[in-house]
Design a protein around this motif. Structure first.
Motif, PDB file in Angstrom:
ATOM      1  N   LEU A  75       0.802  -1.224   0.000  1.00 17.50           N
ATOM      2  CA  LEU A  75       0.000   0.000   0.000  1.00 17.50           C
ATOM      3  C   LEU A  75       0.836   1.276   0.000  1.00 17.50           C
ATOM      4  O   LEU A  75       0.424   2.293  -0.568  1.00 17.50           O
ATOM      5  N   LEU A  88      -4.110  -6.233  -5.091  1.00 20.54           N
ATOM      6  CA  LEU A  88      -4.245  -6.459  -3.657  1.00 20.54           C
ATOM      7  C   LEU A  88      -5.335  -7.475  -3.355  1.00 20.54           C
ATOM      8  O   LEU A  88      -6.068  -7.923  -4.233  1.00 20.54           O
ATOM      9  N   THR A  92      -7.133  -4.431   1.178  1.00 20.44           N
ATOM     10  CA  THR A  92      -7.911  -3.317   0.627  1.00 20.44           C
ATOM     11  C   THR A  92      -9.039  -2.949   1.580  1.00 20.44           C
ATOM     12  O   THR A  92      -9.271  -1.768   1.870  1.00 20.44           O
ATOM     13  N   TYR A  93      -9.736  -3.945   2.075  1.00 22.68           N
ATOM     14  CA  TYR A  93     -10.820  -3.709   3.040  1.00 22.68           C
ATOM     15  C   TYR A  93     -10.275  -3.131   4.340  1.00 22.68           C
ATOM     16  O   TYR A  93     -10.811  -2.163   4.883  1.00 22.68           O
ATOM     17  N   LEU A 112      -9.701   4.322  -0.953  1.00 21.60           N
ATOM     18  CA  LEU A 112      -9.340   3.422  -2.043  1.00 21.60           C
ATOM     19  C   LEU A 112     -10.532   3.137  -2.956  1.00 21.60           C
ATOM     20  O   LEU A 112     -11.691   3.213  -2.523  1.00 21.60           O
ATOM     21  N   VAL A 114     -11.638   0.378  -6.410  1.00 27.19           N
ATOM     22  CA  VAL A 114     -11.329  -0.833  -7.159  1.00 27.19           C
ATOM     23  C   VAL A 114     -11.685  -0.627  -8.628  1.00 27.19           C
ATOM     24  O   VAL A 114     -12.698   0.013  -8.946  1.00 27.19           O
ATOM     25  N   VAL A 263      -6.393  -2.044  -7.545  1.00 24.18           N
ATOM     26  CA  VAL A 263      -6.819  -1.010  -6.601  1.00 24.18           C
ATOM     27  C   VAL A 263      -6.046   0.270  -6.861  1.00 24.18           C
ATOM     28  O   VAL A 263      -4.854   0.242  -7.217  1.00 24.18           O
ATOM     29  N   TYR A 265      -6.378   4.883  -5.762  1.00 24.12           N
ATOM     30  CA  TYR A 265      -7.015   5.861  -4.870  1.00 24.12           C
ATOM     31  C   TYR A 265      -8.139   6.581  -5.613  1.00 24.12           C
ATOM     32  O   TYR A 265      -8.116   6.701  -6.844  1.00 24.12           O
ATOM     33  N   ASP A 308     -13.810  -5.084  -2.087  1.00 18.14           N
ATOM     34  CA  ASP A 308     -13.391  -4.634  -0.760  1.00 18.14           C
ATOM     35  C   ASP A 308     -13.436  -3.124  -0.547  1.00 18.14           C
ATOM     36  O   ASP A 308     -13.214  -2.637   0.556  1.00 18.14           O
TER      37      ASP A 308
END
Length: 379
Positions: A75, A88, A92-93, A112, A114, A263, A265, A308
């Motif tokens: 990350l 990831l 992620t979650y 984040l 997806v 993933v 931002y 996530d």
């Protein structure tokens, strides 16, 4: 949304409004990209490499993958902007929720998003001689808990919750690694452990004196799945046919999650997210036969919730264009965004409260988890 892998396969055979397997000639990508992913040898790294090879072949871009064995290691390059995309899994979650490794004052809830996520299956494998037919039968049994591995443990907690059980209802056996938890079933130190069905150790367990069994998970019990997803809203029901102790003729009920996911931002521009999503989808035919799980990158599987974190609006734009994204998906996505806004608001309020009360940085993670549970009703 409850569907089996068999239904996923049927869904994948349906035509799209726009055929996604035709290579797109209007994709705009940076000429050189750096992605982060799991360690070399992991399926996450392997799949990222296969997708990168296809994109380099089709679009003439240069892609380098930065492997890391830790969630923070994967990350951090994304957070600093060194990479724009990371392959990831459940971290992620955790990062979006600001929990576990991301509960420290230096992190907190990460905004984040997806692009796509490949369905994967997971369950509590059991030693056959433990006579665990259903998840309710785990009561009083020895269940592996892997030290410093919340990704594994939250899946065990979720599956037990579907049967109304917690760690207090089983004999928690703490082990130092994921591998040790699987060996524990062979060595008769545990009766059940979280595992992906293709793990090599499971074939050894299957041929051992203890044997291998998969407990029945009621795929159509919505109350059970509500309890499971209250632990983490990242799962759906699946019937798996690929792995130890199962086949096309003898599928096993599983929980499905996403690994790996692409993933980024939320701050990434919609155009960049759109073009990356389009490039991955458009090159699908170049990588789909690379190994047995790559067909599950089909956009009709990988471009739908649950995942996530919310989907990026740039990805949604493309998914709508090709007829994959639905009104139901929009509702799921908006609900996740609203939830994460509440998480960020709770984090800010908790930081202010901690400052007033003189809570040290060392004491902060536990303070935050307690505050979060009270504010959000979440662990």
């Amino acid at each position: 949304m409850f569907k089996s892998l068999a239904k996923w396969a049927a869904l994948a055979a349906l035509p799209l409004v726009a055929a996604h397997n035709a290579l797109a000639d209007d994709v705009n990508l940076e000429r050189s990209m750096l992605w982060s992913a799991y360690d070399v040898g992991s399926s996450g790294y392997t799949e990222a490499s296969m997708i990168a090879d296809a994109m380099m072949q089709e679009y003439g871009v240069r892609i380098r993958i930065m492997p890391s064995g830790t969630a923070i290691g994967r990350l951090k390059p994304l957070e600093t902007g060194r990479v724009k995309f990371a392959f990831l899994a459940t971290e992620t979650y955790f990062a979006a929720e600001g929990i576990y490794d991301f509960a420290s004052p230096d992190w907190g809830p990460q905004d984040l998003r997806v692009l796509l996520g490949r369905p994967a299956s997971v369950s509590l494998a059991t030693a056959a001689d433990a006579n665990i037919k259903t998840l309710e039968d785990l009561r009083g049994k020895r269940v592996a808990y892997v030290e410093a591995n919340p990704s594994v443990n939250i899946k065990a907690e979720a599956l037990m919750a579907s049967a109304g059980l917690t760690w207090d209802d089983v004999q928690q056996v703490r082990l130092p690694s994921y591998g040790a938890s699987l060996r524990g079933m062979i060595e008769d130190t545990v009766d059940a452990a979280i595992v992906s069905p293709g793990a090599p150790t499971l074939y050894e367990l299957e041929s051992s004196p203890r044997g291998l069994a998969w407990p029945n998970i009621p795929l159509d019990d919505e109350e059970a799945w509500d309890r499971l997803n209250k632990v983490a809203p990242i799962f759906e029901a699946a019937m798996e046919t690929v792995g130890a102790g199962m086949s096309e003729d003898k599928p096993a009920p599983m929980a499905a999650y996403r690994y790996p996911m692409i993933v980024t931002y939320a701050a990434l521009s919609d155009d960049e997210a759109y073009n990356m999503t389009k490039a991955v989808v458009s090159t699908y035919d170049l990588y789909k036969d690379s190994n047995p799980v790559m067909p599950r990158w089909d956009v009709k599987l990988s471009g739908r919730p649950p995942v996530d974190a919310p989907f990026h609006p740039g990805a949604i734009r493309y998914l709508k264009e090709i007829g994959v994204w639905t009104a139901e998906d929009d509702k799921w996505n908006q609900k996740r965004i609203e939830h994460l806004q509440k998480v960020k608001a709770a984090w800010k309020a908790a930081r202010d409260d901690a400052k007033t009360k003189g809570i040290s940085d060392d004491a902060w993670p536990q303070f935050w988890m307690d505050y979060r549970k009270e504010a959000l009703g979440a662990g």
